[in-house]
Design an enzyme around this catalytic site. Sequence first.
Site, PDB file in Angstrom:
ATOM      1  N   GLU A  60       0.850  -1.193   0.000  1.00 24.02           N
ATOM      2  CA  GLU A  60       0.000   0.000   0.000  1.00 24.02           C
ATOM      3  C   GLU A  60       0.885   1.242   0.000  1.00 24.02           C
ATOM      4  O   GLU A  60       0.442   2.334   0.320  1.00 24.02           O
ATOM      5  CB  GLU A  60      -0.973  -0.021   1.173  1.00 24.02           C
ATOM      6  CG  GLU A  60      -0.346  -0.153   2.535  1.00 24.02           C
ATOM      7  CD  GLU A  60      -1.372  -0.056   3.647  1.00 24.02           C
ATOM      8  OE1 GLU A  60      -2.083   0.946   3.695  1.00 24.02           O
ATOM      9  OE2 GLU A  60      -1.439  -1.000   4.464  1.00 24.02           O
ATOM     10  N   CYS A 110      -3.424  -3.428   4.643  1.00 23.97           N
ATOM     11  CA  CYS A 110      -2.505  -4.447   5.166  1.00 23.97           C
ATOM     12  C   CYS A 110      -2.905  -5.866   4.774  1.00 23.97           C
ATOM     13  O   CYS A 110      -2.183  -6.820   5.054  1.00 23.97           O
ATOM     14  CB  CYS A 110      -2.433  -4.365   6.686  1.00 23.97           C
ATOM     15  SG  CYS A 110      -1.872  -2.761   7.252  1.00 23.97           S
ATOM     16  N   HIS A 156      -2.218  -9.679  12.558  1.00 19.79           N
ATOM     17  CA  HIS A 156      -1.672  -8.448  11.984  1.00 19.79           C
ATOM     18  C   HIS A 156      -1.361  -7.521  13.167  1.00 19.79           C
ATOM     19  O   HIS A 156      -2.194  -7.326  14.049  1.00 19.79           O
ATOM     20  CB  HIS A 156      -2.686  -7.805  11.037  1.00 19.79           C
ATOM     21  CG  HIS A 156      -2.326  -6.386  10.703  1.00 19.79           C
ATOM     22  ND1 HIS A 156      -1.092  -6.052  10.191  1.00 19.79           N
ATOM     23  CD2 HIS A 156      -3.006  -5.214  10.856  1.00 19.79           C
ATOM     24  CE1 HIS A 156      -1.046  -4.738  10.014  1.00 19.79           C
ATOM     25  NE2 HIS A 156      -2.189  -4.212  10.420  1.00 19.79           N
TER      26      HIS A 156
HETATM   27  P1  HMG Z   1      -3.075   7.320  21.456  1.00 22.17           P
HETATM   28  O1  HMG Z   1      -4.506   7.683  21.350  1.00 22.17           O
HETATM   29  O2  HMG Z   1      -2.072   8.393  21.527  1.00 22.17           O
HETATM   30  O3  HMG Z   1      -2.801   6.379  22.678  1.00 22.17           O
HETATM   31  O4  HMG Z   1      -2.681   6.379  20.251  1.00 22.17           O
HETATM   32  P2  HMG Z   1      -3.733   6.020  23.946  1.00 22.17           P
HETATM   33  O5  HMG Z   1      -3.908   7.213  24.775  1.00 22.17           O
HETATM   34  O6  HMG Z   1      -4.953   5.241  23.522  1.00 22.17           O
HETATM   35  O7  HMG Z   1      -2.714   5.030  24.679  1.00 22.17           O
HETATM   36  C1  HMG Z   1      -2.346   3.830  24.103  1.00 22.17           C
HETATM   37  C2  HMG Z   1      -2.252   2.789  25.197  1.00 22.17           C
HETATM   38  O8  HMG Z   1      -1.165   3.154  26.056  1.00 22.17           O
HETATM   39  C3  HMG Z   1      -3.507   2.722  26.094  1.00 22.17           C
HETATM   40  O9  HMG Z   1      -3.682   1.377  26.454  1.00 22.17           O
HETATM   41  C4  HMG Z   1      -3.080   3.542  27.307  1.00 22.17           C
HETATM   42  O10 HMG Z   1      -3.777   3.184  28.502  1.00 22.17           O
HETATM   43  C5  HMG Z   1      -1.613   3.140  27.407  1.00 22.17           C
HETATM   44  P3  HMG Z   1      -5.130   0.673  26.248  1.00 22.17           P
HETATM   45  O11 HMG Z   1      -6.063   1.425  27.079  1.00 22.17           O
HETATM   46  O12 HMG Z   1      -5.448   0.809  24.748  1.00 22.17           O
HETATM   47  O13 HMG Z   1      -4.884  -0.745  26.652  1.00 22.17           O
HETATM   48  N1  HMG Z   1      -0.790   4.129  28.147  1.00 22.17           N
HETATM   49  C6  HMG Z   1       0.177   3.758  28.997  1.00 22.17           C
HETATM   50  N2  HMG Z   1       0.606   2.553  29.402  1.00 22.17           N
HETATM   51  C7  HMG Z   1       1.651   2.513  30.300  1.00 22.17           C
HETATM   52  N3  HMG Z   1       2.226   3.653  30.797  1.00 22.17           N
HETATM   53  C8  HMG Z   1       1.826   4.875  30.424  1.00 22.17           C
HETATM   54  C9  HMG Z   1       0.750   4.968  29.471  1.00 22.17           C
HETATM   55  N4  HMG Z   1       0.108   6.001  28.881  1.00 22.17           N
HETATM   56  C10 HMG Z   1      -0.841   5.464  28.072  1.00 22.17           C
HETATM   57  N5  HMG Z   1       2.416   5.961  30.912  1.00 22.17           N
HETATM   58  C11 HMG Z   1      -3.562   4.775  18.655  1.00 22.17           C
HETATM   59  C12 HMG Z   1      -3.116   5.022  20.080  1.00 22.17           C
HETATM   60  C13 HMG Z   1      -3.699   3.280  18.408  1.00 22.17           C
HETATM   61  C14 HMG Z   1      -4.927   5.455  18.436  1.00 22.17           C
HETATM   62  C15 HMG Z   1      -2.505   5.405  17.690  1.00 22.17           C
HETATM   63  O14 HMG Z   1      -1.289   4.749  17.866  1.00 22.17           O
HETATM   64  C16 HMG Z   1      -2.921   5.333  16.244  1.00 22.17           C
HETATM   65  O15 HMG Z   1      -3.667   6.159  15.732  1.00 22.17           O
HETATM   66  N6  HMG Z   1      -2.358   4.326  15.503  1.00 22.17           N
HETATM   67  C17 HMG Z   1      -2.620   4.147  14.086  1.00 22.17           C
HETATM   68  C18 HMG Z   1      -3.862   3.330  13.838  1.00 22.17           C
HETATM   69  C19 HMG Z   1      -3.716   1.883  14.238  1.00 22.17           C
HETATM   70  O16 HMG Z   1      -2.630   1.389  14.432  1.00 22.17           O
HETATM   71  N7  HMG Z   1      -4.863   1.167  14.308  1.00 22.17           N
HETATM   72  C20 HMG Z   1      -4.864  -0.240  14.615  1.00 22.17           C
HETATM   73  C21 HMG Z   1      -6.050  -0.979  14.008  1.00 22.17           C
HETATM   74  S1  HMG Z   1      -6.235  -0.653  12.268  1.00 22.17           S
HETATM   75  C22 HMG Z   1      -5.018  -1.649  11.498  1.00 22.17           C
HETATM   76  O17 HMG Z   1      -4.455  -2.495  12.113  1.00 22.17           O
HETATM   77  C23 HMG Z   1      -4.704  -1.369  10.065  1.00 22.17           C
HETATM   78  C24 HMG Z   1      -3.422  -0.600   9.809  1.00 22.17           C
HETATM   79  O18 HMG Z   1      -2.300  -1.452   9.992  1.00 22.17           O
HETATM   80  C25 HMG Z   1      -3.443  -0.013   8.396  1.00 22.17           C
HETATM   81  C26 HMG Z   1      -3.730  -0.922   7.226  1.00 22.17           C
HETATM   82  O19 HMG Z   1      -4.537  -1.845   7.250  1.00 22.17           O
HETATM   83  O20 HMG Z   1      -3.175  -0.591   6.181  1.00 22.17           O
HETATM   84  C27 HMG Z   1      -3.244   0.554  10.764  1.00 22.17           C
END
Ligand code: HMG
Length: 399
Positions: free
Chosen positions: A83, A115, A237
């Site tokens: 992609e 992906c 994935h």
């Molecule tokens: P965010 O919103 O900044 O993070 O980004 P958050 O506030 O949700 O924190 C993440 C985790 O860290 C949470 O854990 C927090 O509690 C924890 P959870 O509640 O989820 O279990 N946390 C801590 N832990 C320990 N110590 C600390 C601390 N602070 C916070 N101090 C987000 C997270 C995934 C939204 C961001 O990374 C993002 O936008 N990523 C891109 C999208 C993505 O990866 N999506 C996954 C599903 S889609 C997919 O897999 C397809 C893809 O590969 C693309 C394709 O298909 O081509 C993406």
Amino acid sequence: MPNDRPIGIHDLTFRTTSLTLPHTELAQHADVSVAKYHHGIGQRSMSIPAADEDIVTMAAEAAQALIARHGAHQIRTLLFATETGIDQSKSAGVYVHSLLGLPAHVRVVELKQACYGATAALQLATALVRQDLTQHVLVVASDIARYDLDSPGEATQGAAAAAMLIAADPALATIEHPSGLYTRDIMDFWRPNYRSTALVDGRKSLKAYLHALDRAWSDHQERGGRPLHDLRTVCYHQPFTKMAHKAHEHLLRITGTKADLSDIDTALAPTTTYNEVIGNSYTASLYLALSSLLDSSADLDGSPIGLFSYGSGSVAEFFTAQVSPGYRSHLRTAEHHNTIARRGEISYATYRQLHSLTLPTDGGHWDAPLTSAGEYRLTGVHQHQRIYQPTRATEQPAA
Ligand code: HMG
């Protein structure tokens, strides 16, 4: 000749870029606790492409390793899943075909669905081999995950290429039937043609991933797929490695399987080793998870395992594979450790510079600086054409 011979992954390897940014460095500049990265999303460093690296250079090096071991004489098809396309018309696979000097009588095509593309390629490849059991299909999945600077997705960037040889009587794993499938039109993550970084609704994408797992799993079960308790573990994935934990917890919940967090950690830890330090490699990510599992100390001879492929937008597939007896003697563990270890750590400033690098779009001439430690490099762009060469051909002779 009987047509019930096992078909699957005969060889599998991956390569990544020459540079890396540790999450300690990113955390310091983003003013975020590094624990969020290390424990919250489960990432420790991300692979960053040098100016002279892209999906073709990584893919060529990974595929070359397979050709060196098996030769190219049985390859009739090269499927390139990505992609991070470099051209709207010409398949990136044709560049790989040329760099590796593959025979002319080969079909080459590029596949795209976020992906998920590599899994589509793998399934098409098994069908092609079923038509002619003497054929090998070369499947390559190569991607660079890029999000906007200072966005929530930034910490999940990464890059890698996985290459697989699909054949009858596979040395590593037989792909089983049925597959569980699921498609839904959803805007959770996408990249319009005019952008070099993805747009994403992070929260929505997590829910979409879990929903797709749910639906693909149900389809798999309704079609008579193996029950969860048959499976040694599941490779997911991994957009970030904690996503695999969320997914497995979800699967255990919907199947009414009792397990505590340490059971989930034990089941998944062998599948996350490579993605933890490489980051998201989109199409390649699931196959890095599989590589990590096969390279781990677990004895998997004859074991059935699950694989879950998710591509935003969205298409998902749940399928199973049976690891081949004696697979260990066909692994490439040292090569995998080497592609990760050879990466040079860069500063945050260099990372930002590379992130902002744009290549000429006016037909102008650009020479790429020689940085890559890989076997192939992008030497430059000339009159709208990308020029690739083996790295040794572009190195200056020692004085
Ligand atoms: P965010 O919103 O900044 O993070 O980004 P958050 O506030 O949700 O924190 C993440 C985790 O860290 C949470 O854990 C927090 O509690 C924890 P959870 O509640 O989820 O279990 N946390 C801590 N832990 C320990 N110590 C600390 C601390 N602070 C916070 N101090 C987000 C997270 C995934 C939204 C961001 O990374 C993002 O936008 N990523 C891109 C999208 C993505 O990866 N999506 C996954 C599903 S889609 C997919 O897999 C397809 C893809 O590969 C693309 C394709 O298909 O081509 C993406």
